[in-house]
Design a protein around this motif. Structure first.
Motif, PDB file in Angstrom:
ATOM      1  N   SER A 116       0.832  -1.215   0.000  1.00 18.79           N
ATOM      2  CA  SER A 116       0.000   0.000   0.000  1.00 18.79           C
ATOM      3  C   SER A 116       0.864   1.261   0.000  1.00 18.79           C
ATOM      4  O   SER A 116       0.476   2.284  -0.571  1.00 18.79           O
ATOM      5  N   HIS A 117       2.038   1.185   0.595  1.00 18.52           N
ATOM      6  CA  HIS A 117       2.925   2.348   0.595  1.00 18.52           C
ATOM      7  C   HIS A 117       3.341   2.697  -0.844  1.00 18.52           C
ATOM      8  O   HIS A 117       3.333   3.870  -1.239  1.00 18.52           O
ATOM      9  N   GLU A 118       3.674   1.692  -1.614  1.00 16.76           N
ATOM     10  CA  GLU A 118       4.081   1.957  -3.007  1.00 16.76           C
ATOM     11  C   GLU A 118       2.888   2.356  -3.860  1.00 16.76           C
ATOM     12  O   GLU A 118       2.996   3.221  -4.727  1.00 16.76           O
ATOM     13  N   LEU A 119       1.749   1.705  -3.595  1.00 18.12           N
ATOM     14  CA  LEU A 119       0.535   2.097  -4.324  1.00 18.12           C
ATOM     15  C   LEU A 119       0.209   3.569  -4.039  1.00 18.12           C
ATOM     16  O   LEU A 119      -0.204   4.315  -4.933  1.00 18.12           O
ATOM     17  N   ALA A 120       0.435   3.976  -2.803  1.00 21.68           N
ATOM     18  CA  ALA A 120       0.188   5.374  -2.436  1.00 21.68           C
ATOM     19  C   ALA A 120       1.082   6.316  -3.245  1.00 21.68           C
ATOM     20  O   ALA A 120       0.621   7.350  -3.739  1.00 21.68           O
ATOM     21  N   HIS A 121       2.361   5.944  -3.414  1.00 19.61           N
ATOM     22  CA  HIS A 121       3.242   6.768  -4.258  1.00 19.61           C
ATOM     23  C   HIS A 121       2.663   6.910  -5.664  1.00 19.61           C
ATOM     24  O   HIS A 121       2.680   7.988  -6.251  1.00 19.61           O
ATOM     25  N   ILE A 122       2.153   5.804  -6.187  1.00 15.01           N
ATOM     26  CA  ILE A 122       1.611   5.834  -7.554  1.00 15.01           C
ATOM     27  C   ILE A 122       0.366   6.721  -7.617  1.00 15.01           C
ATOM     28  O   ILE A 122       0.234   7.576  -8.493  1.00 15.01           O
ATOM     29  N   LYS A 175      14.710   6.359  -4.615  1.00 15.73           N
ATOM     30  CA  LYS A 175      14.463   6.818  -3.253  1.00 15.73           C
ATOM     31  C   LYS A 175      13.721   8.148  -3.291  1.00 15.73           C
ATOM     32  O   LYS A 175      14.135   9.080  -3.974  1.00 15.73           O
ATOM     33  N   HIS A 176      12.645   8.207  -2.510  1.00 13.58           N
ATOM     34  CA  HIS A 176      11.846   9.434  -2.437  1.00 13.58           C
ATOM     35  C   HIS A 176      12.391  10.371  -1.371  1.00 13.58           C
ATOM     36  O   HIS A 176      13.029   9.937  -0.416  1.00 13.58           O
ATOM     37  N   VAL A 177      12.062  11.658  -1.519  1.00 10.92           N
ATOM     38  CA  VAL A 177      12.421  12.630  -0.482  1.00 10.92           C
ATOM     39  C   VAL A 177      11.517  12.379   0.730  1.00 10.92           C
ATOM     40  O   VAL A 177      10.431  11.807   0.595  1.00 10.92           O
ATOM     41  N   GLU A 183       7.743  13.061   0.542  1.00  8.43           N
ATOM     42  CA  GLU A 183       6.940  12.099  -0.217  1.00  8.43           C
ATOM     43  C   GLU A 183       6.754  10.803   0.577  1.00  8.43           C
ATOM     44  O   GLU A 183       5.719  10.145   0.469  1.00  8.43           O
ATOM     45  N   GLU A 184       7.760  10.436   1.351  1.00 10.29           N
ATOM     46  CA  GLU A 184       7.634   9.232   2.182  1.00 10.29           C
ATOM     47  C   GLU A 184       6.519   9.413   3.206  1.00 10.29           C
ATOM     48  O   GLU A 184       5.687   8.527   3.401  1.00 10.29           O
ATOM     49  N   THR A 185       6.516  10.571   3.855  1.00 11.17           N
ATOM     50  CA  THR A 185       5.482  10.848   4.855  1.00 11.17           C
ATOM     51  C   THR A 185       4.101  10.841   4.219  1.00 11.17           C
ATOM     52  O   THR A 185       3.155  10.232   4.738  1.00 11.17           O
ATOM     53  N   GLY A 208      15.409   1.220  -3.202  1.00 10.68           N
ATOM     54  CA  GLY A 208      14.296   1.991  -2.662  1.00 10.68           C
ATOM     55  C   GLY A 208      14.614   2.622  -1.308  1.00 10.68           C
ATOM     56  O   GLY A 208      15.743   2.552  -0.830  1.00 10.68           O
ATOM     57  N   ASN A 209      13.578   3.221  -0.705  1.00  5.84           N
ATOM     58  CA  ASN A 209      13.742   3.811   0.629  1.00  5.84           C
ATOM     59  C   ASN A 209      13.847   2.712   1.681  1.00  5.84           C
ATOM     60  O   ASN A 209      13.318   1.622   1.505  1.00  5.84           O
ATOM     61  N   THR A 210      14.509   3.019   2.783  1.00  8.53           N
ATOM     62  CA  THR A 210      14.638   2.037   3.860  1.00  8.53           C
ATOM     63  C   THR A 210      13.351   1.969   4.676  1.00  8.53           C
ATOM     64  O   THR A 210      12.550   2.903   4.691  1.00  8.53           O
ATOM     65  N   SER A 267      10.611   3.416  10.373  1.00  5.57           N
ATOM     66  CA  SER A 267      10.040   4.665   9.856  1.00  5.57           C
ATOM     67  C   SER A 267       8.857   4.379   8.938  1.00  5.57           C
ATOM     68  O   SER A 267       7.905   5.144   8.885  1.00  5.57           O
ATOM     69  N   ARG A 268       8.907   3.270   8.210  1.00  3.22           N
ATOM     70  CA  ARG A 268       7.809   2.923   7.288  1.00  3.22           C
ATOM     71  C   ARG A 268       6.528   2.634   8.057  1.00  3.22           C
ATOM     72  O   ARG A 268       6.527   1.826   8.992  1.00  3.22           O
ATOM     73  N   LEU A 269       5.450   3.296   7.699  1.00  4.19           N
ATOM     74  CA  LEU A 269       4.130   3.086   8.303  1.00  4.19           C
ATOM     75  C   LEU A 269       4.175   3.144   9.821  1.00  4.19           C
ATOM     76  O   LEU A 269       3.487   2.393  10.516  1.00  4.19           O
TER      77      LEU A 269
HETATM   78 ZN   LIG Z   1       8.291   5.253  -0.299  1.00  4.02          ZN
END
Ligand SMILES: [Zn+2]
Length: 599
Positions: free
Chosen positions: A412-418, A448-450, A453-455, A500-502, A510-512
């Motif tokens: 879902s995190h990657e889908l959100a980027h899209i 890697k996103h800034v 964008e990750e937030t 990708g991002n860590t 940090s993810r989710l």
């Molecule tokens: Zn990301």
């Protein structure tokens, strides 16, 4: 939803046979007498004939032995020595990908040996006469020993010089013969579906340093070595060799190619002074990749044969042109990564991933101009990234996720980027940016996103999840993140991403991270609480063509907190099968820790 459950059902089926495998081994450790061996050989002889007739012209062409079918153990030894030399020759033009992931261990009073640090190595191995190795990770150029082994490189100096763990693909590259070794027949035994003869191998006196010492399993049709288990001896002064368990798979007619190597050292019993301990998995794949990289890059310019046959051929609007451009970049990147042996060709695993993505899309009314696709990154470090509308998730990450909801969370995190239009890859629509050697992939590609964008992607991802069939199952996502948090400080290499991002920053998830507080507390003593799985329990890679498949294992009851082994390395126990055997799960690397998949 259904697919993940299906996986568990499949898992159930295979485990019962895996369990059955254990006793059958001991039952078939039969009669080490020569007469029965002779009988077996003659049966095998007829089978071999029929098989060689059926062989297809694949590369490398299976060498037909000039020797007659063996009727004595001595002749069997001659045959497997010949086959081993032929294998070395047959693979000498290959440059497969080699990945080693190593965890240093320290003793935990409750959990037993647990990871205290880790090391990662990824490279291409030239299996030709002059043994060579190229690293994907550039920091390793200076000295793989140091990267891999931290402070231990002195102890293991000799073994690391040529090839690291990949040294162990052959028993003895140069001198595997009767002048240097004694061979003792032990018994017959099944490995998976394959009947084998088992031999102990000992180096002769004064035959030199670093000779193979241990046991080999030889299949009884073509007389190839399918498994090596042991070490090298004698060791030079002030250093010693690791122990290894090295498995091969029958992926092409007539040959069994090295696929998995497990190593382990350490003794946690009372009074042991040497506290050095580790376990490591080495995987080899990409045998069928094209050698070279940059050179044949120029001869492989792709011609897209798909003709635009839309009824009213129109000029592209600016927005359409932008989308075409992104599509071109996406295709370039996915194709390049596949060719470098880093991404699996489209396959079964993608269908499962796509089902999960689809579940998220449908319930959130997401309607994108181009479909979202998924691909599997073949490597162990836990990472996801997206390029254009393709979501890429690593094999290691799929392995450790406990259930479908946690898979949905990372996707879902990657889908959100899209959905949010965070497209990074468009510069790769310029083809000159695809012209680099396979080994320099990581320095030429990156997604890697800034932080902003990750937030934003995390926030959107939680929204998508709460609106999805997984909304009621976010407890397990929270548990997974807690387990990740608990192990993150010790698993720096596993958490170091390459494209990708860590998932973590400075040892903190940090993810989710907003889901970190969801669900019950992490409790190792609750045996029904499976927060994260060991590596290797979900996805298996075909080492010849890189295809990814779901592992079919059955649940094994967890009897103590030590059985859980979240994020850990375990031994390999592939279920061996012959090439082309009916529904041959030839590459099933069930690991000793499949226990965990059964919740
Ligand atoms: Zn990301």
């Amino acid at each position: 939803m259904r697919t993940w459950n299906w996986m568990f059902a499949a898992v159930l089926l295979a485990a019962s046979s895996a369990v059955a495998q254990q006793p059958s081994n001991s039952q078939t450790t039969a009669q080490p007498d020569a007469s029965s061996a002779t009988q077996a050989s003659s049966t095998a002889a007829s089978q071999t004939t029929s098989q060689s007739q059926a062989q297809q012209p694949t590369t490398p062409p299976p060498a037909v032995s000039a020797l007659p079918q063996p009727t004595t153990m001595d002749q069997v030894v001659d045959r497997f020595l010949e086959r081993e030399h032929n294998l070395i020759k047959a693979l000498s033009t290959r440059t497969p990908v080699v990945e080693t992931y190593l965890q240093n261990l320290s003793a935990d009073p409750q959990l037993g040996p647990v990871p205290s640090g880790d090391h990662y190595f990824l490279g291409r191995m030239d299996m030709g006469e002059s043994v060579d190795r190229k690293d994907y990770l550039k920091e390793q150029d200076k000295g793989m020993q140091i990267r891999l082994m931290g402070g231990f490189q002195k102890l293991f100096k000799v073994q690391y010089q040529p090839l690291g763990f990949s040294w162990m693909v052959y028993a003895d590259r140069s001198d595997f013969d009767r002048q240097h070794y004694e061979f003792h027949y032990i018994r017959r035994e099944f490995l998976g579906d394959v009947r084998c003869l088992v031999f102990d191998v000992t180096p002769k006196k004064n035959s030199g340093k670093g000779r193979f010492l241990g046991r080999i399993w030889v299949e009884d049709q073509d007389w190839n070595i399918v498994r090596l288990n042991g070490t090298y001896a004698p060791a030079p002064r002030n250093s010693y060799f690791f122990h290894m368990d090295s498995w091969r798979l029958n992926l092409i007619p007539g040959y069994w190619v090295p696929a998995y190597i497990y190593s382990e050292e350490g003794d946690f019993s009372a009074g042991v002074k040497n506290k050095m301990a580790f376990k490591a998995q080495t995987r080899i794949w990409g045998y069928d990749l094209k050698k070279g990289g940059k050179d044949d890059e120029l001869t492989q310019i792709r011609v897209d044969s798909v003709k635009d046959d839309s009824p009213t051929a129109q000029d592209a609007s600016p927005l359409q042109a932008e989308r075409e451009w992104q599509q071109q970049a996406e295709d370039n990147v996915v194709e390049r990564l596949t060719r470098a042996g880093l991404v699996a060709p489209e396959g079964d695993v993608d269908r499962i991933l796509q089902t999960v993505v689809n579940n998220l899309e449908v319930t959130n009314n997401i309607d994108l101009p181009r479909p979202v696709r998924t691909r599997v990154l073949l490597t162990a470090p836990l990472e996801t990234f997206s390029v254009g509308n393709t979501i890429v998730i690593s094999r290691g990450l799929i392995d450790v996720l406990p259930d479908e909801a946690s898979l949905a969370a990372v996707l879902s995190h990657e889908l959100a980027h899209i959905v949010l239009g965070h497209n990074l890859g468009s510069k790769f629509a310029f083809n000159d940016r695809m012209l680099f050697s396979d080994e320099s992939t990581y320095s030429n590609l990156g997604f890697k996103h800034v932080p902003e964008e990750e937030t934003a992607a995390d926030k959107k991802a939680v929204e998508l999840l709460k609106n999805s069939p997984y909304a009621q199952k976010l407890d397990s996502v929270g548990l997974f993140l807690k387990a990740l948090q608990a192990r993150a400080p010790q698993l720096n290499a596993l958490l170091t991403t390459h494209l990708g991002n860590t998932l973590t920053e400075n040892g903190t998830v940090s993810r989710l991270s907003s889901l970190l507080t969801t669900g019950p507390a992490l409790d190792a003593n609750k045996l029904d609480q499976i927060a994260a799985l060991p590596l290797g329990g979900r996805v298996k890679i075909n080492p010849w063509d890189d295809k990814a498949e779901m592992v079919k294992t059955a649940p094994v009851a967890i009897t103590s907190a030590r059985d859980k082994m979240p994020f850990e390395v375990t031994p390999f126990y592939p279920r061996l099968a012959r090439f082309g055997a009916a529904n041959a799960p030839a590459t099933a690397p069930t690991t000793a820790a499949n226990s965990n998949t059964g919740n």
